[in-house]
Design a protein around this motif. Structure first.
Motif, PDB file in Angstrom:
ATOM      1  N   MET A 155      37.591  38.169  59.553  1.00 30.33           N
ATOM      2  CA  MET A 155      37.597  39.228  60.565  1.00 30.33           C
ATOM      3  C   MET A 155      37.139  40.570  59.993  1.00 30.33           C
ATOM      4  N   GLU A 156      37.242  40.723  58.686  1.00 30.27           N
ATOM      5  CA  GLU A 156      36.873  41.999  58.066  1.00 30.27           C
ATOM      6  C   GLU A 156      35.468  41.994  57.482  1.00 30.27           C
ATOM      7  N   LEU A 157      34.804  40.827  57.482  1.00 34.73           N
ATOM      8  CA  LEU A 157      33.459  40.720  56.918  1.00 34.73           C
ATOM      9  C   LEU A 157      32.400  41.107  57.935  1.00 34.73           C
ATOM     10  N   SER A 158      31.399  41.824  57.479  1.00 30.21           N
ATOM     11  CA  SER A 158      30.267  42.159  58.343  1.00 30.21           C
ATOM     12  C   SER A 158      29.375  40.934  58.498  1.00 30.21           C
ATOM     13  N   ASP A 159      28.469  40.981  59.461  1.00 33.55           N
ATOM     14  CA  ASP A 159      27.538  39.861  59.650  1.00 33.55           C
ATOM     15  C   ASP A 159      26.708  39.640  58.397  1.00 33.55           C
ATOM     16  N   GLU A 160      26.332  40.726  57.743  1.00 33.30           N
ATOM     17  CA  GLU A 160      25.529  40.616  56.524  1.00 33.30           C
ATOM     18  C   GLU A 160      26.316  39.912  55.424  1.00 33.30           C
ATOM     19  N   GLU A 161      27.595  40.276  55.282  1.00 33.28           N
ATOM     20  CA  GLU A 161      28.446  39.655  54.256  1.00 33.28           C
ATOM     21  C   GLU A 161      28.704  38.183  54.574  1.00 33.28           C
ATOM     22  N   LEU A 162      28.906  37.871  55.850  1.00 34.58           N
ATOM     23  CA  LEU A 162      29.114  36.476  56.251  1.00 34.58           C
ATOM     24  C   LEU A 162      27.869  35.647  55.945  1.00 34.58           C
ATOM     25  N   GLY A 163      26.704  36.232  56.220  1.00 33.86           N
ATOM     26  CA  GLY A 163      25.448  35.511  56.007  1.00 33.86           C
ATOM     27  C   GLY A 163      25.174  35.164  54.560  1.00 33.86           C
ATOM     28  N   LYS A 164      25.846  35.853  53.634  1.00 29.30           N
ATOM     29  CA  LYS A 164      25.644  35.588  52.207  1.00 29.30           C
ATOM     30  C   LYS A 164      26.553  34.477  51.686  1.00 29.30           C
ATOM     31  N   ILE A 165      27.505  34.038  52.513  1.00 34.14           N
ATOM     32  CA  ILE A 165      28.431  32.969  52.098  1.00 34.14           C
ATOM     33  C   ILE A 165      27.681  31.636  52.120  1.00 34.14           C
ATOM     34  N   PRO A 166      27.756  30.847  51.047  1.00 33.11           N
ATOM     35  CA  PRO A 166      27.059  29.560  51.007  1.00 33.11           C
ATOM     36  C   PRO A 166      27.395  28.686  52.216  1.00 33.11           C
ATOM     37  N   GLY A 167      26.361  28.166  52.875  1.00 32.87           N
ATOM     38  CA  GLY A 167      26.560  27.271  54.008  1.00 32.87           C
ATOM     39  C   GLY A 167      26.590  27.961  55.353  1.00 32.87           C
ATOM     40  N   VAL A 168      26.785  29.279  55.361  1.00 32.21           N
ATOM     41  CA  VAL A 168      26.845  30.009  56.631  1.00 32.21           C
ATOM     42  C   VAL A 168      25.428  30.408  57.048  1.00 32.21           C
ATOM     43  N   GLY A 169      24.802  29.529  57.847  1.00 35.78           N
ATOM     44  CA  GLY A 169      23.465  29.796  58.358  1.00 35.78           C
ATOM     45  C   GLY A 169      23.520  30.527  59.680  1.00 35.78           C
ATOM     46  N   LYS A 170      22.381  30.599  60.347  1.00 37.21           N
ATOM     47  CA  LYS A 170      22.264  31.366  61.589  1.00 37.21           C
ATOM     48  C   LYS A 170      23.198  30.843  62.677  1.00 37.21           C
ATOM     49  N   SER A 171      23.215  29.517  62.899  1.00 46.02           N
ATOM     50  CA  SER A 171      24.017  28.963  64.002  1.00 46.02           C
ATOM     51  C   SER A 171      25.511  29.159  63.764  1.00 46.02           C
ATOM     52  N   ILE A 172      25.948  29.004  62.518  1.00 48.71           N
ATOM     53  CA  ILE A 172      27.372  29.163  62.220  1.00 48.71           C
ATOM     54  C   ILE A 172      27.769  30.638  62.269  1.00 48.71           C
TER      55      ILE A 172
END
Length: 569
Positions: A45-62
Motif C-alpha cells: 500500500m505504501e509502494l509507488s507504481d514505479e517501485e512496484l514495477g521494479k519487483i521481480p515478476g510484477v509485470g504490467k497486468s499484475i
C-alpha cells in the motif's frame, strides 16, 4: 484494503485460474509475482507504481491488478473468475487439504458445488472412488467439514470483544435505570465465544423487553424467548444472543450464576453444598460478601471454570494473577528478514516506545522457505544489524533468537555452530501436521531434549476455528520441559492461544515457566499480548512463573546461564 488483503486476493485469483484451467504461463507469472511480494520488505500500500514495477515478476497486468485492488478492492480478472464460479465452490476451496485441482475434479465428476454436497458425497463413499482421492482423503475431508460445521456461528474473543463492549455500553445508555452486565463465556473471557449473553435487572421486565425487541442490533426469535429471556441473533453478525432478566435484588446471584461455567457451579464448597446450592439459599449484596460468608478466597471471574479453583479458594491458595503491566519484554516476533511486515528497526523502536525493556526477534529458520526462512548468510546479517541497533537503542536490548522449525524427526534447523549464535531458540512445528499422538509427542520430546531449545513454541499447532491441533500427550511434554528446563510458550495470537489455559496450572506445578509471546509479524501484533495474558490468568498464571516478566538484566542472565548449563562445550 491493506497489504495482507491484497496478497489474499491475488492468491484467490491464482486458485480460480487453476480451477478454470487458465493459461499455465499466466498462472505461473501471477505466482511468481505473489512469491516476490510475500518475500518483500515493503508494504504494498505504501509502494509507488514505479517501485512496484521494479519487483521481480510484477509485470504490467499484475501492476494494473494491484492498482485496481488499491482503489476498488478487486480487479477485472478476479471479478470475471468469481462471476463464473458457483458461490459454494468458493467455500469448498477453503476446506483444508483441497487444492484447486481436487476441487475441480469434484466439481466435474460429481457435480459438487457446495460443502453440503461434498459431505453427502463423502458419506456415501463416492469421493473415495475418484482417482487420486481414496478412503484416507475422504475421511480427512469429512473431519475437516465436521470441524468447520461445529464452529459455525462462533467467534474468537479477540474479534468480538470490541463489539460486545460497545453493545453493552449502548444497552446501559438505552436503559440507564437498569443494572446491565455481560455474562456467560464473554464474562469469563473464553477464547471462543458461541453466543453473546447479558443480564438485565429491572422492575419492569415487559417494558424493557418491548423496547429491546425494537433495537436494530437484535433480531429476536420469539419461539426461543420466554418471560425472563430474549433470544435470537445479533444483526450483521452470525452470533446468537441471550438476554436474561431479573429483579435488582437478585442481580448479584444471577450475575454470578450466569457468568460461571456449569462445572464451577457444581464444585463442592463442603461435603453437602455446591456453589450452586450456596447461591440459591444465601442472599448477598455482592460477590465479595458471598465468598466471605463461605470462607472462600475470592475467585476471579475468568477462573470460574471448574478446574479446581474452588479447592484452591478453600485453602486460600489462589495466587496473585499475572497482569499485562508485569511484562517487561516481548519475545517471539518476526521481521521483514522472514515473513514479517515491519523491519527489524521498526519492530524494535515500536517495542521500546511501548515501554518494554527488550525485544526477542525470532524469524523463521531456513526450512520454512514458504515464510522466507533465513539462510545462514541472512542469520549473520541480521545479527550484525541487531548489534548495531543495540548500541543505538541502549539500554533497550534486542535478543538474537530464531523460530527453528522442528523437523520431521524432531531435530532442529541449522547445524550446532549456527544454533549457538542465538541468545534463545523458539522451537516450533510448522509442517507434517497429520501426526498421531505417539508420533507428535515423540517429535516434540526430541526437540525438548535438544539443549538449544529455550522455548517450545505453540505446542499443538492449533488454529482456533480453523484447524485442530495435532494431538499430544500434554503431561509427558510438560514433564519433559521441566526436566530439560524448557519454557513453554503461550502464543498470544488470538488464533492460537497455545499452550491451552487448561494446562497452565499443571505446567506451573511442575516448575515450568511460561512465556507470553505474540508471534507478531508486524508492530500491530504486539497488541495481542493482552490475549496471552487473559488466557494465562484463566489458568492461574503468576508473574513469578512468566519468563518475560523478568527484567532485561534478569532475562539476559537467564539466557546466558541456561546456555552455559545446558550446552556442554
Amino acid at each position: 484494503m491493506d497489504h495482507k488483503t491484497i496478497l489474499k486476493k491475488l492468491k484467490l485469483c491464482i486458485q480460480l485460474m487453476e480451477l478454470h484451467d487458465e493459461n499455465t504461463f499466466k498462472i505461473r507469472s501471477y505466482q511468481s509475482a505473489l512469491n516476490s511480494l510475500e518475500r518483500g520488505d515493503a508494504d504494498i500500500m505504501e509502494l509507488s507504481d514505479e517501485e512496484l514495477g521494479k519487483i521481480p515478476g510484477v509485470g504490467k497486468s499484475i501492476l494494473e491488478a494491484i492498482q485496481s485492488l488499491k482503489s476498488t478492492e478487486s480487479f477485472p480478472l478476479l471479478g470475471d473468475l468469481i462471476d463464473k464460479t458457483p458461490q459454494g465452490i468458493l467455500e469448498v476451496l477453503q476446506i483444508k487439504g483441497l487444492g484447486p485441482k481436487k476441487v475441480k475434479t469434484l466439481w466435474e465428476e460429481l457435480g459438487i458445488t457446495s460443502t453440503h454436497e461434498l459431505m453427502e458425497a463423502c458419506q456415501s463413499g463416492k469421493v473415495a472412488k475418484i482417482k487420486g482421492f481414496g478412503e484416507k482423503t475422504q475421511e480427512t475431508i469429512i473431519q475437516n467439514l465436521e470441524f468447520k460445521a461445529s464452529n459455525a456461528g462462533k467467534w474468537l474473543y479477540a474479534d468480538i470483544e470490541e463489539y460486545i463492549n460497545e453493545l453493552t455500553e449502548k444497552l446501559k445508555d438505552e436503559f440507564s435505570h437498569s443494572l446491565i452486565a455481560p455474562v456467560g463465556e464473554f464474562a469469563r473471557k473464553m477464547e471462543i465465544i458461541s453466543q453473546a449473553e447479558w443480564l438485565i435487572a429491572t422492575k419492569d421486565i415487559p417494558k424493557i423487553q418491548h423496547k429491546l425487541a425494537k433495537l436494530k442490533d437484535f433480531e429476536v426469535d420469539k419461539s426461543l424467548s420466554g418471560p425472563f429471556t430474549l433470544r435470537g441473533k445479533i444483526k450483521d453478525w452470525d452470533l446468537q444472543f441471550t438476554i436474561y432478566f431479573t429483579s435488582p435484588e437478585e442481580f448479584p446471584i444471577k450475575s454470578y450464576a450466569l457468568s460461571a461455567s456449569p462445572q464451577h457451579l457444581q464444585s463442592q464448597i463442603d461435603s453437602k453444598t455446591t456453589i450452586a446450592d450456596a447461591l440459591r439459599v444465601n442472599g448477598f449484596k455482592d460477590e465479595k460478601e458471598f465468598f466471605s460468608k463461605h470462607h472462600l478466597q475470592f475467585i476471579p471471574v475468568e477462573m470460574r471454570e471448574g478446574f479446581g479453583e474452588v479447592e484452591l479458594a478453600k485453602e486460600h491458595k489462589i495466587p496473585t494473577l499475572l497482569e499485562e503491566s508485569d511484562l517487561k519484554g516481548i519475545l517471539h516476533n518476526h521481521s521483514t528478514y522472514s515473513d514479517g511486515k515491519n523491519s527489524l528497526r521498526q519492530m524494535a523502536e515500536q517495542c521500546k516506545e511501548m515501554g518494554y525493556e527488550y525485544l526477542g526477534i525470532s524469524d523463521h529458520s531456513r526450512t520454512a522457505s514458504y515464510a522466507g526462512g533465513l539462510e545462514t548468510e541472512r542469520v549473520i546479517k541480521q545479527q550484525e544489524e541487531i548489534d548495531q541497533l543495540n548500541q543505538e537503542l541502549a539500554p533497550f536490548k534486542i535478543f538474537k533468537g530464531i523460530e527453528s522449525d522442528i523437523l520431521g524427526d524432531g531435530s532442529l534447523d541449522y547445524p550446532e555452530d549456527i544454533l549457538q549464535t542465538f541468545d534463545f531458540v523458539v522451537s516450533s512445528v510448522h509442517s507434517i501436521l497429520n501426526m498421531d499422538i505417539k508420533r507428535a509427542t515423540r517429535r516434540l520430546l526430541t526437540a525438548i531434549e535438544n539443549p538449544y531449545t529455550t522455548i517450545l513454541g505453540h505446542p499443538t499447532g492449533r488454529l482456533l476455528l480453523r484447524r485442530e491441533g495435532y494431538p499430544i500427550d500434554h503431561k509427558t511434554i510438560i514433564d519433559a520441559c521441566a526436566k530439560h528446563q524448557v519454557v513453554i510458550e503461550i502464543n498470544a495470537n488470538p488464533w492460537r492461544l497455545d499452550l491451552d489455559w487448561r494446562w497452565v496450572r499443571y505446567a506451573m506445578d511442575q516448575g515450568v515457566m511460561l512465556s507470553i509471546n505474540p508471534d507478531a509479524h508486524e508492530v500491530a501484533g504486539y497488541g495481542d499480548m493482552k490475549y496471552g495474558v487473559l488466557v494465562g490468568r484463566k489458568g492461574g498464571l503468576t508473574k513469578e512463573m512468566t519468563l518475560n516478566a523478568l527484567s532485561c538484566e534478569e532475562i539476559e542472565k537467564y539466557f546466558s546461564d541456561r546456555k552455559k548449563k545446558m550446552i556442554k562445550k
